[in-house]
Scaffold this motif. Structure first.
Motif, mmCIF file in Angstrom:
data_model
loop_
_atom_site.group_PDB
_atom_site.id
_atom_site.type_symbol
_atom_site.label_atom_id
_atom_site.label_comp_id
_atom_site.label_asym_id
_atom_site.label_seq_id
_atom_site.Cartn_x
_atom_site.Cartn_y
_atom_site.Cartn_z
ATOM 1 N N LYS A 92 0.782 -1.173 0.118
ATOM 2 C CA LYS A 92 -0.041 0.130 0.018
ATOM 3 C C LYS A 92 0.972 1.300 0.050
ATOM 4 N N VAL A 93 1.844 1.147 0.797
ATOM 5 C CA VAL A 93 2.916 2.190 0.828
ATOM 6 C C VAL A 93 3.730 2.593 -0.638
ATOM 7 N N CYS A 94 4.087 1.711 -0.959
ATOM 8 C CA CYS A 94 4.452 1.746 -2.397
ATOM 9 C C CYS A 94 3.834 2.251 -3.377
ATOM 10 N N VAL A 95 2.614 1.937 -3.499
ATOM 11 C CA VAL A 95 1.569 2.555 -4.589
ATOM 12 C C VAL A 95 1.220 3.720 -4.249
ATOM 13 N N SER A 96 0.955 4.207 -2.857
ATOM 14 C CA SER A 96 0.582 5.472 -2.479
ATOM 15 C C SER A 96 1.425 6.734 -2.946
ATOM 16 N N ARG A 97 0.717 7.673 -3.397
ATOM 17 C CA ARG A 97 1.447 8.961 -3.600
ATOM 18 C C ARG A 97 1.513 9.707 -2.569
ATOM 19 N N GLU A 98 1.254 9.369 -1.430
ATOM 20 C CA GLU A 98 1.563 9.995 0.033
ATOM 21 C C GLU A 98 2.921 9.811 0.429
ATOM 22 N N PHE A 99 3.574 8.575 -0.070
ATOM 23 C CA PHE A 99 4.868 8.147 0.710
ATOM 24 C C PHE A 99 5.934 8.284 -0.562
ATOM 25 N N THR A 100 7.147 9.031 -0.058
ATOM 26 C CA THR A 100 8.420 8.920 -0.765
ATOM 27 C C THR A 100 9.137 7.727 -0.254
ATOM 28 N N VAL A 101 9.578 6.820 -0.812
ATOM 29 C CA VAL A 101 10.223 5.580 -0.422
ATOM 30 C C VAL A 101 11.753 5.773 -0.566
ATOM 31 N N LEU A 102 12.208 6.029 -1.800
ATOM 32 C CA LEU A 102 13.454 5.933 -2.354
ATOM 33 C C LEU A 102 14.275 7.292 -2.548
ATOM 34 N N ALA A 103 13.549 8.456 -2.784
ATOM 35 C CA ALA A 103 14.020 9.561 -3.152
ATOM 36 C C ALA A 103 14.907 10.327 -2.078
ATOM 37 N N GLY A 105 16.735 13.746 -0.536
ATOM 38 C CA GLY A 105 16.328 15.372 -0.502
ATOM 39 C C GLY A 105 14.770 15.719 -0.717
ATOM 40 N N LYS A 106 13.932 14.772 -0.399
ATOM 41 C CA LYS A 106 12.667 15.209 -0.601
ATOM 42 C C LYS A 106 11.712 14.544 0.506
ATOM 43 N N SER A 107 10.604 15.363 0.860
ATOM 44 C CA SER A 107 9.831 14.943 2.132
ATOM 45 C C SER A 107 8.700 14.455 1.242
ATOM 46 N N SER A 108 8.047 13.172 2.088
ATOM 47 C CA SER A 108 6.851 12.610 1.648
ATOM 48 C C SER A 108 5.645 13.544 1.621
ATOM 49 N N PRO A 109 4.851 13.500 0.698
ATOM 50 C CA PRO A 109 3.845 14.442 0.503
ATOM 51 C C PRO A 109 2.824 14.469 1.773
ATOM 52 N N VAL A 110 2.628 13.309 2.338
ATOM 53 C CA VAL A 110 1.713 13.016 3.597
ATOM 54 C C VAL A 110 2.210 14.024 4.688
ATOM 55 N N VAL A 111 3.653 14.325 4.722
ATOM 56 C CA VAL A 111 4.221 15.422 5.838
ATOM 57 C C VAL A 111 3.140 16.527 5.812
ATOM 58 N N THR A 112 2.823 17.171 4.566
ATOM 59 C CA THR A 112 1.833 18.173 4.620
ATOM 60 C C THR A 112 0.679 17.977 5.344
ATOM 61 N N TRP A 113 -0.090 16.937 5.289
ATOM 62 C CA TRP A 113 -1.054 16.545 6.129
ATOM 63 C C TRP A 113 -1.015 16.257 7.345
ATOM 64 N N LEU A 114 0.207 15.843 7.782
ATOM 65 C CA LEU A 114 0.490 15.587 9.063
ATOM 66 C C LEU A 114 0.822 16.948 10.001
ATOM 67 N N ARG A 115 1.392 17.867 9.265
ATOM 68 C CA ARG A 115 1.628 19.076 9.794
ATOM 69 C C ARG A 115 0.261 19.831 10.100
ATOM 70 N N ALA A 116 -0.767 19.676 9.119
ATOM 71 C CA ALA A 116 -2.124 20.512 9.332
ATOM 72 C C ALA A 116 -2.843 19.448 10.579
ATOM 73 N N LEU A 117 -2.558 18.090 10.792
ATOM 74 C CA LEU A 117 -3.139 17.459 11.784
ATOM 75 C C LEU A 117 -2.482 17.938 13.196
ATOM 76 N N ALA A 118 -1.197 18.278 13.264
ATOM 77 C CA ALA A 118 -0.708 18.800 14.174
ATOM 78 C C ALA A 118 -1.111 20.230 14.736
ATOM 79 N N ALA A 119 -1.362 20.877 13.751
ATOM 80 C CA ALA A 119 -2.122 22.257 13.998
ATOM 81 C C ALA A 119 -3.246 22.223 14.621
ATOM 82 N N HIS A 120 -4.062 21.223 13.983
ATOM 83 C CA HIS A 120 -5.496 21.003 14.349
ATOM 84 C C HIS A 120 -5.493 20.773 15.726
ATOM 85 N N GLU A 121 -4.431 19.440 16.137
ATOM 86 C CA GLU A 121 -4.475 19.168 17.557
ATOM 87 C C GLU A 121 -4.064 20.166 18.556
ATOM 88 N N HIS A 122 -2.961 20.876 18.162
ATOM 89 C CA HIS A 122 -2.606 21.999 19.058
ATOM 90 C C HIS A 122 -3.713 22.908 19.473
#
Length: 288
Positions: A92-103, A105-122
């Motif tokens: 699931k991780v390998c086919v998902s566009r939310e995760f960057t497994v090999l690259a 110098g790059k953050s996985s796209p899901v990090v943007t969602w996680l930062r939004a979650l952290a802001a909401h929970e704060h």
């Protein structure tokens, strides 16, 4: 250990920019985002979350892959079933566009969602800021999340991305250069502290990766590196999961000391003088 029926955890969802994931929560006080390792939120991950809640924080667990509560320990369910479950989560991780497994110098796209979650929970939980623990595949996510000033306590437990198939990947971690510069600046200006955990013989988390973090973050990076002999001998897999599967939860054990290091970071950075204010903060609306 049998499957966990999620008793003691509240269930909900969080949506940001059109992406929705289920959420588990436990406790009150400042939020700590607990990011599960592959294959998912196992009973051992839930045990760790309960320890975070007992400390006086709100443990928030986004369901990014796997079935929450499912036991994945080969010692309990057999190697075949454990392997199939692991493979399904990795697939699931390998086919998902939310995760960057090999690259690099790059953050996985899901990090943007996680930062939004952290802001909401704060906003929802109050307190001075938010903590985050990433494990294995999600280990580096906690570092990238720290590009947001609300993230005060990032923990990288056995950070395994990018997959170390080459020497250059072994000596990097999954964060963009821009976000790493932001985190470095926070370390210099604000005294941000980053904690990393690994077993020395873990091929998924090469020593070069922690050497890279030492060069980039200097004294702000606390590396907890354990001998493989410190891992739980009853675990089937090779030493890897410091806070969960390979934890020996007994006083005097190196893995227990590592757990106490993590909980101490949350106690210092998130509770401190803010314990009363966090408990009394009103809940924010929206996000679920």
């Amino acid at each position: 250990m049998a499957d966990h029926d999620l008793t003691g955890f509240d269930r909900g969802t969080f949506t940001h920019d059109g992406t929705t994931h289920r959420i588990l929560r436990r406790g009150t006080g400042p939020a700590v985002i607990v990011l599960a390792e592959i294959p998912g939120i196992t009973p051992k991950v839930l045990e760790f979350a309960a320890r975070v809640a007992d400390l006086g924080c709100t443990a928030v667990l986004p369901v990014l892959f796997g079935k929450p509560g499912r036991d994945a320990d080969a010692a309990h369910i057999g190697r075949l079933r454990a392997g199939l479950y692991m493979a399904s989560s990795i697939g699931k991780v390998c086919v998902s566009r939310e995760f960057t497994v090999l690259a690099t110098g790059k953050s996985s796209p899901v990090v943007t969602w996680l930062r939004a979650l952290a802001a909401h929970e704060h906003g929802r939980c109050g307190g001075p800021g938010v903590g985050a623990v990433g494990m294995c595949l999600t280990g580096g996510f906690a570092l990238a999340m720290a590009a947001d000033e609300r993230l005060l306590a990032p923990v990288l437990s056995q950070p395994s991305l990018p997959v170390a198939v080459t020497r250059s990947r072994a000596g990097r971690i999954d964060i963009s250069a821009e976000e790493l510069a932001t985190v470095r600046g926070r370390c210099e200006r604000e005294g941000l502290r980053v904690v990393g955990l690994r077993f020395r013989g873990d091929r998924l988390v090469p020593g070069d990766r922690f050497a890279f973090l030492r060069r980039e973050l200097g004294d702000a990076f606390t590396a907890v590196e354990l001998d493989d002999s410190a891992a739980n001998p009853d675990a089937v897999r090779a030493p890897h999961s410091v806070l969960t599967e390979h934890l020996v939860d007994e006083p005097g054990q190196p893995t227990r000391a590592a757990l106490d290091e993590v909980l101490g970071l949350f106690r210092t950075r998130l509770l401190g003088q803010h314990r009363g204010a966090a408990a009394e903060a009103p809940a924010a609306e929206g996000g679920e």
